[in-house]
Enzyme design. Structure first.
Site, PDB file in Angstrom:
ATOM      1  N   GLY A   1      14.043 -33.669  -1.579  1.00 43.10           N
ATOM      2  CA  GLY A   1      13.812 -32.474  -2.386  1.00 43.10           C
ATOM      3  C   GLY A   1      13.597 -31.225  -1.550  1.00 43.10           C
ATOM      4  O   GLY A   1      13.871 -31.197  -0.362  1.00 43.10           O
TER       5      GLY A   1
ATOM      6  N   HIS B   1      21.601 -29.286   1.982  1.00 40.08           N
ATOM      7  CA  HIS B   1      21.738 -30.324   0.938  1.00 40.08           C
ATOM      8  C   HIS B   1      22.916 -29.998   0.011  1.00 40.08           C
ATOM      9  O   HIS B   1      23.665 -30.884  -0.387  1.00 40.08           O
ATOM     10  CB  HIS B   1      20.468 -30.379   0.078  1.00 40.08           C
ATOM     11  CG  HIS B   1      19.235 -30.822   0.809  1.00 40.08           C
ATOM     12  ND1 HIS B   1      18.135 -30.006   0.970  1.00 40.08           N
ATOM     13  CD2 HIS B   1      18.928 -31.990   1.403  1.00 40.08           C
ATOM     14  CE1 HIS B   1      17.200 -30.672   1.625  1.00 40.08           C
ATOM     15  NE2 HIS B   1      17.645 -31.868   1.907  1.00 40.08           N
TER      16      HIS B   1
ATOM     17  N   ASP C   1      19.922 -34.566  11.170  1.00 43.38           N
ATOM     18  CA  ASP C   1      19.172 -35.785  11.507  1.00 43.38           C
ATOM     19  C   ASP C   1      20.152 -36.770  12.127  1.00 43.38           C
ATOM     20  O   ASP C   1      20.476 -37.803  11.540  1.00 43.38           O
ATOM     21  CB  ASP C   1      18.519 -36.351  10.242  1.00 43.38           C
ATOM     22  CG  ASP C   1      17.518 -35.374   9.665  1.00 43.38           C
ATOM     23  OD1 ASP C   1      16.532 -35.076  10.342  1.00 43.38           O
ATOM     24  OD2 ASP C   1      17.741 -34.882   8.542  1.00 43.38           O
TER      25      ASP C   1
HETATM   26  O1  PAF Z   1      16.848 -37.056   5.408  1.00 41.17           O
HETATM   27  C1  PAF Z   1      16.022 -37.205   4.484  1.00 41.17           C
HETATM   28  O2  PAF Z   1      15.748 -36.296   3.704  1.00 41.17           O
HETATM   29  C2  PAF Z   1      15.316 -38.547   4.337  1.00 41.17           C
HETATM   30  O3  PAF Z   1      15.028 -39.109   5.578  1.00 41.17           O
HETATM   31  C3  PAF Z   1      16.077 -39.534   3.452  1.00 41.17           C
HETATM   32  C4  PAF Z   1      17.419 -39.921   4.047  1.00 41.17           C
HETATM   33  C5  PAF Z   1      16.292 -38.919   2.078  1.00 41.17           C
HETATM   34  C6  PAF Z   1      15.268 -40.819   3.275  1.00 41.17           C
HETATM   35  O4  PAF Z   1      14.034 -40.572   2.689  1.00 41.17           O
END
Ligand code: PAF
Length: 290
Positions: free
Chosen positions: A39, A45, A158
């Site tokens: 979120g 995103h 990440d």
């Molecule tokens: O990258 C993220 O936001 C989190 O590590 C994920 C992949 C949603 C897992 O909680």
């Protein structure tokens, strides 16, 4: 089910309902794209969602602040949240479903089962955040089992997380395509992250030094420098000049194994984690021969 594609975005909070919908979608031969998130959505995103929407019949965004990936002294309690803003953003790009379960729905009581991806989890963030990737791999596998996506989308910000999930998918023979998506940056180069919200005005300006230092290393690599030690010196010196910056790690590693390399061959990952004031930020760049 038809309504899914015609009517407004749906928000699902239970595993049972989510499984029932995805089962029906799979039976009708629809492809499912999953964008797992915690979120407080930003343009990074949204770029994952757009990639999914372009490749799948149905796009599901999961929103779950996963407690098992936070260490005892980390920011679980203060992790930024904005349910209404997140819904609006998902709606604006055309997401079909949000899966937003509670922690008790996901972990219930007496939860006991975890996924450990060894070796690759022991480097970089895995070293400074013990247990973090165990929590990530566990929740991602659970989401994969609940949603059965055709494809799942992860941001390369990440980088280590993406490599760990790819390893898990191979090791567990999952029929899910992992789609890594490029880092999305602010106009001054700062990698987008929900945690950027923690930065005060001064820290926010200082934070641009991270990408600047990675770019400097990349320019030197393009000019022919292949010694990791030299590139690391340059980055470290640049970071040390940032007021209030405390490096957690600055590394040049093999982009597959994440092990340190001394002399760069065809490709390497430069990765760093630096605390600016109270905020821990990560960033990375791939160095690649043309
Ligand atoms: O990258 C993220 O936001 C989190 O590590 C994920 C992949 C949603 C897992 O909680």
């Amino acid at each position: 089910l038809e309504g899914l594609f015609i009517f407004a975005m749906k928000i699902i909070t239970t595993i049972a309902e989510m499984k029932a919908i995805t089962k029906e979608l799979t039976c009708c031969g629809k492809s499912i794209g999953l964008v797992p998130t915690m979120g407080y959505l930003h343009h990074g995103h949204l770029s994952l969602m757009q990639a999914s929407i372009g490749q799948n019949s149905c796009t599901i965004v999961s929103i779950f602040v996963n407690p098992t990936q936070f260490g005892p002294r980390e920011d679980l309690a203060t992790y930024p949240q904005d349910a209404a803003g997140d819904e609006e953003k998902c709606r604006s790009v055309g997401v079909n479903l949000i899966f937003r379960p509670s922690a008790s729905e996901i972990y219930g009581s007496h939860y006991q089962t975890f996924v450990e991806v060894n070796q690759i989890s022991n480097h970089l963030c895995g070293k400074s955040r013990p247990g973090h990737f165990r929590g990530v791999a566990t929740i991602v596998l659970k989401l994969f089992n609940i949603i059965s996506p055709t494809r799942a989308y992860f941001g390369l910000k990440d980088y280590q997380q993406v490599q760990i999930i790819r390893r898990m998918v191979r090791d567990f023979n999952l029929d899910i395509e992992i789609v890594p998506c490029p880092i999305v940056r602010e106009s001054d180069g700062l990698a987008m992250s929900s945690r950027n919200a923690y930065l005060n005005a001064e820290d926010r300006i200082h934070a641009t030094g991270l990408y600047d230092s990675l770019k400097t290393a990349s320019d030197l690599f393009t000019a022919g420098e292949r010694r990791s030690s030299h590139l690391l010196d340059v980055i470290t010196t640049r970071i040390e000049r940032i007021p209030d910056a405390k490096p957690d790690y600055i590394k040049i590693v093999d982009s597959q194994t994440l092990e340190d390399i001394e002399e760069i061959g065809d490709q390497a990952l430069v990765a760093l984690a630096v605390r600016i004031g109270k905020t821990r930020l990560i960033d990375s760049i791939i160095l690649k021969n043309n």
